[in-house]
Design a protein around this motif. Structure first.
Motif, PDB file in Angstrom:
ATOM      1  N   LEU A  17      85.678  38.447  20.015  1.00 29.10           N
ATOM      2  CA  LEU A  17      86.529  37.891  21.072  1.00 29.10           C
ATOM      3  C   LEU A  17      87.810  38.712  21.188  1.00 29.10           C
ATOM      4  O   LEU A  17      88.162  39.455  20.271  1.00 29.10           O
ATOM      5  N   ASP A  18      88.517  38.539  22.299  1.00 24.90           N
ATOM      6  CA  ASP A  18      89.814  39.218  22.431  1.00 24.90           C
ATOM      7  C   ASP A  18      90.789  38.689  21.376  1.00 24.90           C
ATOM      8  O   ASP A  18      90.805  37.484  21.096  1.00 24.90           O
ATOM      9  N   ASP A  19      91.593  39.581  20.843  1.00 26.67           N
ATOM     10  CA  ASP A  19      92.633  39.129  19.910  1.00 26.67           C
ATOM     11  C   ASP A  19      93.623  38.221  20.653  1.00 26.67           C
ATOM     12  O   ASP A  19      93.983  38.505  21.799  1.00 26.67           O
ATOM     13  N   PRO A  20      94.059  37.124  20.007  1.00 19.04           N
ATOM     14  CA  PRO A  20      95.054  36.275  20.664  1.00 19.04           C
ATOM     15  C   PRO A  20      96.395  37.000  20.739  1.00 19.04           C
ATOM     16  O   PRO A  20      96.717  37.801  19.855  1.00 19.04           O
ATOM     17  N   LYS A  21      97.152  36.721  21.791  1.00 17.91           N
ATOM     18  CA  LYS A  21      98.472  37.337  21.973  1.00 17.91           C
ATOM     19  C   LYS A  21      99.499  36.247  22.291  1.00 17.91           C
ATOM     20  O   LYS A  21      99.139  35.159  22.751  1.00 17.91           O
ATOM     21  N   ILE A  22     100.748  36.557  22.009  1.00 18.14           N
ATOM     22  CA  ILE A  22     101.838  35.669  22.412  1.00 18.14           C
ATOM     23  C   ILE A  22     101.857  35.628  23.947  1.00 18.14           C
ATOM     24  O   ILE A  22     101.986  36.666  24.592  1.00 18.14           O
ATOM     25  N   ILE A  23     101.699  34.445  24.521  1.00 15.82           N
ATOM     26  CA  ILE A  23     101.742  34.301  25.985  1.00 15.82           C
ATOM     27  C   ILE A  23     103.089  33.720  26.402  1.00 15.82           C
ATOM     28  O   ILE A  23     103.728  34.196  27.320  1.00 15.82           O
ATOM     29  N   HIS A  24     103.488  32.682  25.677  1.00 15.33           N
ATOM     30  CA  HIS A  24     104.789  32.054  25.953  1.00 15.33           C
ATOM     31  C   HIS A  24     105.722  32.312  24.777  1.00 15.33           C
ATOM     32  O   HIS A  24     105.258  32.456  23.635  1.00 15.33           O
ATOM     33  N   PRO A  25     107.031  32.324  25.019  1.00 17.79           N
ATOM     34  CA  PRO A  25     107.979  32.579  23.910  1.00 17.79           C
ATOM     35  C   PRO A  25     107.959  31.478  22.854  1.00 17.79           C
ATOM     36  O   PRO A  25     108.548  31.633  21.784  1.00 17.79           O
ATOM     37  N   THR A  26     107.236  30.369  23.144  1.00 17.79           N
ATOM     38  CA  THR A  26     107.128  29.262  22.189  1.00 17.79           C
ATOM     39  C   THR A  26     105.848  29.355  21.355  1.00 17.79           C
ATOM     40  O   THR A  26     105.556  28.471  20.563  1.00 17.79           O
TER      41      THR A  26
END
Lengths: 338, 338
Positions: A17-26
């Motif tokens: 799967l795609d690596d998870p990334k920070i999407i929101h600053p929270t």
């Protein structure tokens, strides 16, 4: 990264799967230490909930923080963290009232059977331990993220008090954790409805005083026999079916309480029956976040050992077998190691 | 003696009846001081409950003891007494738990719109005043036997606490008494759902702080506006219809409580909606007996004046007009004088 994806009932695959990334600053990203399969994961697995398209699975996790968004200051990379299956900012009116699982910013976790996970609302959701805990504690800490937190909430919602009588309907991992919770909250008598020998054994080890194998009207009559003819003070409904709800409501004394934590499937409650029963009823997704500091402490002190509900441990890549074993009741709950 | 008999929906007659007699040694006979018509009497009057055969009516009463059975020692002939619409021995497990209206020997009163009444379980049911109260207190004392006791229970079941926000759904006599109870129990904000000017006026006099005239989704939205967007801490459901129950559940904040005291008619509660709401729910016939000593004290001290809900007083022989006036909403509640 790699993780579990359900494609159809009975069809769970371990995939790239795609690596998870920070999407929101929270957000935060964690590397999963251990994760597991939940009883609620079996609803879609068994076709009791639709699987419209392939999607990741899993909502229970402990792990090491790898990265945090710019607004996350409460945890930092390298820390060992535990969080709830329901994320929360821990500041809104519902969070302040103790209902973090009804946070106005709530997102339900759903991608945790993977080696890395993005955690929304990380600031309010994650609790870091003081040090990296020894691996022996991981299963119990993992259990806090859902089943133990949910069992605790069931006992709280059912208002278990010192010296009281509690009935636990459901002998899955949540019901078994409900026994732990009832014991810790001081119930004097803990009656578990169970027909499975391995689960009965664990229930007794966790503090159950009586096992009832009968169901339906016979089960209700048996509970009444054990409770002076009037029913139990508190009943923990840990299944989510109409039968379990009926069993629970009718096993409770007038003025007693049912805490229901099994996600209801086709459950309708008759208003007039509830009225004349005088039974109090409260349920919902457990506000795990609020309980975490206390429950983590109890785990480290050795007061509770909910990790015992894991009776099967598999490498994460064998997640499909983990589902199968639970579906076939060969396992109570499967722990998965990335 | 003479009393009211319902023959069919809309057909209540004042008739000559057999004098009541002591049947069981636990009975008492009282001479009615005042009695009244209840909102629940309108269910059969309006045909919403069947009237299979003619039967007496009425379950609210205060009076003078005329005779007691051999096992009754707590009250004696000549005393002025108040009792609940549900009789109780006040000694069984349910009574001791505070649920006297679920006494194992409970009998619901049903012959009180008459000049004399037999009271079963008199020992546990009747509470005598120290002296014969002045007639000005009779209406409020009469209200304790059901509507005020029920309003009190609604507020207790909804867990009204000092400083909390309460919503009252239903502006009948019970709802109005619920306002009194919420005020006495310390609610800071009391929102009443009402569209009738005379009832709004009385609600405000009893301590309501806000009136909401909208219903359904609009009413829920209005309550949310008034409660910081999350809903009220406590909602008193005083109607018994599916619409009122839905209004109540959806007006409550997560973690808040609904106390439901309107006898449910065709009410089914969706398990999954209740689950995700986190709302606590408890209802039933009010355990009036437990509240009587305290409420009698509050009446004599002038702290509460629930007798104001009687806005029509008639001689008992005009009982039929008493029903008609309530059915046509010309009266909130009819007091009847033998």
């Amino acid at each position: 990264m790699r993780g579990a994806v359900i494609h159809a009932p009975g069809d769970v695959r371990f995939e790239e799967l795609d690596d998870p990334k920070i999407i929101h600053p929270t957000d935060a990203i964690i590397r999963t230490a251990v994760t597991c399969v939940c009883g609620t994961d079996l609803w879609p697995y068994r076709g009791a909930e639709p699987v419209d398209q392939p999607h990741p699975m899993g909502h229970e996790y402990v792990g090491i923080v790898e990265e945090v968004g710019s607004e996350v200051t409460s945890v930092k990379p390298g820390q060992f963290v535990i969080g709830s299956f329901a994320t929360s900012d821990n500041t809104c009116a519902n969070c302040r009232a103790g209902y973090q699982s009804n946070c106005v910013r709530r997102e339900f976790m759903s991608t945790c059977q993977a080696d890395h996970v993005r955690i929304p609302n990380a600031q309010g959701t994650l609790v870091a331990t003081d040090e990296h805990p020894a691996e022996q504690f991981w299963p119990s800490l993992l259990a806090l993220s859902d089943v133990m937190g949910t069992g605790w909430w069931a006992a709280k919602a059912a208002e278990v008090k010192p010296g009281s009588t509690a009935v636990v309907v459901g002998d899955g991992a949540v019901g078994l954790c409900g026994v732990i919770a009832a014991k810790e909250l001081g119930a004097e008598r803990i009656i578990v409805m169970s027909r499975h020998e391995s689960r009965q054994k664990l229930a007794l080890e966790f503090g159950a005083t009586d096992i009832v194998t009968e169901r339906g009207e016979e089960g209700i009559a048996r509970v009444k026999d054990l409770t002076g003819g009037v029913g139990a003070d508190s009943v923990l409904e840990c299944v989510g079916t109409p039968e379990a709800m009926q069993q629970s409501l009718r096993s409770t004394r007038p003025g007693g309480n049912v805490g229901f934590v099994g996600v209801p499937h086709d459950v309708a409650i008759d208003g007039q029956e509830l009225f004349f029963s005088h039974v109090g009823l409260r349920g919902g997704p457990a506000p795990v976040r609020g309980y975490l500091p206390d429950l983590i402490q109890r785990v480290f002190e050795g007061r509770i050992n909910p990790g015992k509900v894991f009776d099967l441990t598999l490498p994460l890549e064998q997640v499909a077998e983990g589902y199968k074993a639970m579906d076939e009741r060969r396992a109570i709950k499967t722990l998965l190691k990335p």
